[in-house]
Design a protein around this motif. Structure first.
Motif, short mmCIF file in Angstrom:
data_model
loop_
_atom_site.label_atom_id
_atom_site.label_comp_id
_atom_site.label_asym_id
_atom_site.label_seq_id
_atom_site.Cartn_x
_atom_site.Cartn_y
_atom_site.Cartn_z
N ASN A 1 -17.70 2.70 60.00
CA ASN A 1 -17.83 2.48 58.57
C ASN A 1 -16.83 3.33 57.77
O ASN A 1 -16.29 2.88 56.77
N LEU A 2 -16.61 4.55 58.24
CA LEU A 2 -15.70 5.44 57.51
C LEU A 2 -14.30 4.84 57.41
O LEU A 2 -13.68 4.86 56.34
N VAL A 3 -13.80 4.28 58.50
CA VAL A 3 -12.42 3.77 58.48
C VAL A 3 -12.33 2.33 57.98
O VAL A 3 -11.27 1.90 57.53
N ASN A 4 -13.43 1.59 58.03
CA ASN A 4 -13.37 0.18 57.65
C ASN A 4 -13.99 -0.13 56.29
O ASN A 4 -13.63 -1.14 55.67
N PRO B 1 -16.34 -2.06 34.18
CA PRO B 1 -16.26 -1.42 35.50
C PRO B 1 -17.26 -0.27 35.61
O PRO B 1 -17.65 0.31 34.60
N ALA B 2 -17.68 0.03 36.84
CA ALA B 2 -18.78 0.98 37.01
C ALA B 2 -18.53 1.94 38.16
O ALA B 2 -17.88 1.61 39.16
N PHE B 3 -19.07 3.15 37.99
CA PHE B 3 -19.05 4.19 39.01
C PHE B 3 -20.50 4.56 39.30
O PHE B 3 -21.17 5.19 38.47
N TYR B 4 -21.03 4.12 40.44
CA TYR B 4 -22.40 4.44 40.84
C TYR B 4 -22.38 5.64 41.77
O TYR B 4 -21.51 5.75 42.65
N HIS B 5 -23.35 6.54 41.60
CA HIS B 5 -23.42 7.69 42.50
C HIS B 5 -24.89 8.04 42.75
O HIS B 5 -25.74 7.88 41.88
N GLY B 6 -25.16 8.50 43.95
CA GLY B 6 -26.52 8.89 44.29
C GLY B 6 -26.63 9.20 45.77
O GLY B 6 -25.76 8.84 46.57
N HIS B 7 -27.73 9.88 46.15
CA HIS B 7 -27.95 10.26 47.55
C HIS B 7 -28.56 9.07 48.30
O HIS B 7 -29.75 9.06 48.64
N VAL B 8 -27.72 8.08 48.56
CA VAL B 8 -28.16 6.84 49.22
C VAL B 8 -27.24 6.59 50.41
O VAL B 8 -26.02 6.75 50.30
N SER B 9 -27.81 6.19 51.52
CA SER B 9 -26.98 5.90 52.69
C SER B 9 -26.20 4.61 52.48
O SER B 9 -26.54 3.77 51.63
N PHE B 10 -25.15 4.45 53.26
CA PHE B 10 -24.26 3.30 53.13
C PHE B 10 -25.02 1.99 53.24
O PHE B 10 -25.90 1.81 54.08
N LEU B 11 -24.66 1.05 52.35
CA LEU B 11 -25.28 -0.27 52.35
C LEU B 11 -24.19 -1.32 52.51
O LEU B 11 -23.25 -1.38 51.71
N ASP B 12 -24.32 -2.14 53.53
CA ASP B 12 -23.32 -3.17 53.83
C ASP B 12 -23.55 -4.40 52.94
O ASP B 12 -24.49 -5.17 53.15
N PRO C 1 -25.96 9.82 59.54
CA PRO C 1 -26.79 8.70 59.04
C PRO C 1 -26.39 8.22 57.65
O PRO C 1 -26.55 7.03 57.34
N PHE C 2 -25.86 9.09 56.79
CA PHE C 2 -25.42 8.65 55.47
C PHE C 2 -24.29 7.64 55.57
O PHE C 2 -24.20 6.72 54.76
N PHE C 3 -23.43 7.81 56.55
CA PHE C 3 -22.33 6.87 56.74
C PHE C 3 -22.73 5.71 57.64
O PHE C 3 -22.16 4.62 57.54
N CYS C 4 -23.69 5.93 58.51
CA CYS C 4 -24.14 4.88 59.42
C CYS C 4 -24.86 3.77 58.65
O CYS C 4 -24.59 2.59 58.84
N GLY C 5 -25.80 4.16 57.76
CA GLY C 5 -26.40 3.16 56.88
C GLY C 5 -27.87 2.91 57.05
O GLY C 5 -28.63 3.79 57.45
N HIS C 6 -28.27 1.67 56.73
CA HIS C 6 -29.67 1.28 56.67
C HIS C 6 -30.17 0.64 57.97
O HIS C 6 -30.90 -0.35 57.96
#
Length: 355
Positions: free
Chosen positions: A243-246, A136-147, A219-224
């Motif tokens: 995106n936040l709620v779904n 299992p993995a925990f990824y973290h970084g300053h990246v906007s949401f990716l669907d 924009p971080f939550f809105c995405g690419h």
């Protein structure tokens, strides 16, 4: 035979006798059953029930200590927004990964660009879903949401995040660029040497404190999508809320980070078992603090709040805060100044077919 004439070690049991020839009840027949036999039978039943209970406890404890195959395949993505206490939270994940047996990976993009190229999106999705050695993995970084659904992925990762009051976040970032923090105090920052305060910047109409700089959490939550990065886009705001709620399991707020940690530990113990205690007592939990930060005046705050961009970012923050408080109200209670998690309040019944 009367009841009084029965031997002391016998119990009289009576049942009606039905006649097959007639649809009426025949006279009641009574049979003597030894009390000792009934006591033995009850004892045997109690033993069986005890064994079943003990087996259930052992199975439960075994399940808790031995993660299921599904849990070992879990991936969490924390696309952290800058200056929201993200380093403090990530340090908890690093401290727990050895003990809880998962991997932590930092997504380090060139120049901290939060938008990936289409080819990098494909590579990242492939890594996250197929890199079995890292699960299992925990990824973290300053990246906007990716669907991930756009890439035909059957099992999506779990997204989490933390956001902050937009003006407080901007003020923290402003001073961070000039003075750094206590995490890496010797590192030279981009605006190092600039002694201008945030209030002086606002008064002079500087670019580093302009309302446009508030446009980040949306924009971080809105995405690419291109529209996400169009400052002041109403579509971007609505997409970020969607995106936040779904798409996110939980989004906390910097001001109530301990509650966020506690709820994650309850929901995802495979990763966060021990996180609450570590947050309260660990030295790294409150490690990163922006140096030389001065609170803005009411005049500076009022000037920023006149902008349409602040109103949209604050709208998103208030939306996220309300959602977080809603989730918390159904998970946590406070007693004598201490928070505690609610016990499981659902169960299963009327289970069919019967064995």
């Amino acid at each position: 035979m009367s009841f009084a004439s029965q031997p002391p070690n016998l119990l009289l049991t009576c049942q009606p006798s039905f006649s097959p020839e007639r649809s009426i009840t025949a006279p009641i027949k009574c049979n003597a059953v030894p009390i000792v036999e009934r006591a033995i039978a009850r004892h045997e039943v109690r033993e069986i029930e005890q064994r079943h209970t003990q087996d259930g406890v052992r199975e439960r404890d075994s399940a808790a200590s031995s993660p299921s195959e599904g849990e070992d395949d879990l991936v969490i993505i924390y696309n952290r927004v800058p200056k929201t206490a993200s380093t403090s939270f990530t340090n908890i994940a690093y401290d727990l990964c050895g003990k809880n047996h998962y991997h932590v990976l930092h997504i380090n993009t060139t120049k901290n660009n939060p938008v990936m190229s289409i080819q990098d999106q494909m590579r990242f999705v492939k890594n996250v879903t197929e890199w079995r050695e890292m699960k299992p993995a925990f990824y973290h970084g300053h990246v906007s949401f990716l669907d991930f659904t756009k890439f035909g992925v059957k099992r999506k990762p779990i997204y989490i995040n933390v956001i902050r009051d937009p003006i407080e976040r901007l003020v923290s970032y402003y001073y961070f660029l000039r003075f750094g923090d206590d995490y890496r105090p010797g590192l030279r920052r981009r605006k190092q040497g600039d002694k201008k305060t945030f209030d002086e910047c606002v008064s002079a109409g500087g670019s580093d404190c302009a309302p446009e700089k508030l446009w980040l959490q949306i924009p971080f939550f809105c995405g690419h999508y291109s529209e996400c990065w169009n400052v002041g886009s109403q579509w971007a705001l609505e997409q970020a809320k969607y995106n936040l709620v779904n798409e996110y399991l939980l989004v906390g707020v910097t001001e109530e980070l301990e509650d966020f940690v506690m709820m994650l530990e309850a929901a995802l113990p495979r990763f966060f078992k021990g996180a609450t205690e570590l947050y309260k007592t660990g030295k790294k939990s409150h490690l990163r603090k922006t140096s030389e930060k001065k609170p803005p005046t009411k005049e500076s705050i009022a000037k920023l709040q006149q902008s349409a961009i602040w109103k949209m970012e604050n709208d998103f923050y208030e939306f996220a805060l309300e959602q977080f408080q809603f989730v918390r109200a159904h998970a946590v209670r406070e007693k004598d100044g201490e928070l505690y998690l609610l016990a499981q309040n659902f169960f299963y019944e009327k289970i069919y077919p019967k064995n």
